[in-house]
Design an enzyme around this catalytic site. Structure first.
Site, PDB file in Angstrom:
ATOM      1  N   GLU A  34    -116.196  44.179  35.759  1.00  0.00           N
ATOM      2  CA  GLU A  34    -117.339  44.886  35.171  1.00  0.00           C
ATOM      3  C   GLU A  34    -118.611  44.053  35.285  1.00  0.00           C
ATOM      4  OE1 GLU A  34    -116.232  47.672  31.616  1.00  0.00           O
ATOM      5  OE2 GLU A  34    -115.150  45.799  31.333  1.00  0.00           O
ATOM      6  N   GLU A  40    -106.623  47.081  32.573  1.00  0.00           N
ATOM      7  CA  GLU A  40    -106.646  47.371  31.142  1.00  0.00           C
ATOM      8  C   GLU A  40    -105.602  48.397  30.722  1.00  0.00           C
ATOM      9  OE1 GLU A  40    -110.911  45.924  31.825  1.00  0.00           O
ATOM     10  OE2 GLU A  40    -109.324  46.920  32.952  1.00  0.00           O
TER      11      GLU A  40
END
Length: 261
Positions: free
Chosen positions: A115, A135
């Site tokens: 990210e 995740e």
């Protein structure tokens, strides 16, 4: 520049290198790391001695493998939202900075580490780099803007598959997807290529560079009229000394001396 707990900085030839400095933990992004990153980037906005930025990771193995799992275990619904919003705000500062910020990805870029890389304007990766959003395999999702930036860069179908499978992919695959600009052989080459690109960028007019970053970002903000943003930025460049200098230098066949004014 002040010292930070989770990273160190080095300013050379107008390029600030920010190094995530927890190699023993693969440069995990803790709450403190996000705080330190925000402090540095805020200084980048205002410091005229800094014209561009490289973000990289310490060591040979990782750019960043993402969140600290120990911190994740302590999150509740309330502080989890605050945790995500804090990361989103910090990464938005990177994405919206008027000075070019480049991710030099020297190893694994996973989870919030990816990210962070996606929030940067350009990305250079070593051949050994590995990418992914794992995740979902840990019962959570990306929270620092990854779902939005990945979808913008790759499109809904590809982004969704990568996010819901948690699959990892190589630097060459990232290049084919359009997630990274260049793939080079090893860490030192990543930094060398990053600096080479930024020197080329910094030879151009700073006001125009900042305007282009703003216009490109406007292209995928639904609430913003990107065409109007472009017209406004174009008009702003028309009144600048940089435009006068750029045209004069071209006609006189010399190198322009831009001042960002």
């Amino acid at each position: 520049m002040e010292k930070f707990k989770t990273l160190y900085t080095d300013l050379e030839e107008d390029i600030l290198t920010i190094t995530l400095n927890k190699p023993e933990k693969s440069n995990v992004l803790t709450t403190q790391t996000i705080h330190d990153l925000r402090s540095v980037i805020q200084k980048v906005y205002d410091d005229n001695t800094i014209r561009s930025v490289i973000i990289t990771g310490a060591g040979e193995e990782a750019f960043s493998i993402g969140e600290d799992l120990n911190e994740l275990q302590e999150l509740s619904e309330l502080n989890g939202r605050k945790f995500a919003e804090n990361g989103q705000e910090t990464f938005a500062l990177i994405e919206n900075c008027h000075k070019p910020i480049l991710a030099a990805i020297n190893g694994h870029a996973l989870g919030s580490g990816l990210e962070l890389a996606l929030a940067c304007h350009l990305r250079i990766a070593s051949e050994e780099a590995e990418f992914g959003f794992p995740e979902v395999t840990r019962g959570i999702i990306p929270g620092f803007g990854g779902t939005q930036r990945l979808t913008y860069l790759l499109g809904k179908t590809t982004a969704l598959e990568l996010l819901i499978t948690g699959d990892t992919f190589s630097a060459s695959e990232a290049k084919e997807m359009g997630l990274v600009n260049h793939v080079v052989s090893y860490k030192e080459a990543v930094i060398k290529k990053s600096r080479e690109i930024l020197h080329k960028v910094m030879a151009n007019a700073p006001l125009a560079i900042g305007a282009l970053i703003n216009c490109i970002n406007a292209a995928y903000h639904p609430e913003e009229d990107g065409y109007q943003t472009e017209a406004n930025a174009f008009a702003n460049c028309c009144k600048s000394e940089d435009l006068t200098e750029g045209i004069s230098a071209f006609l006189q066949k010399r190198t322009p001396n831009f001042k960002g004014e």
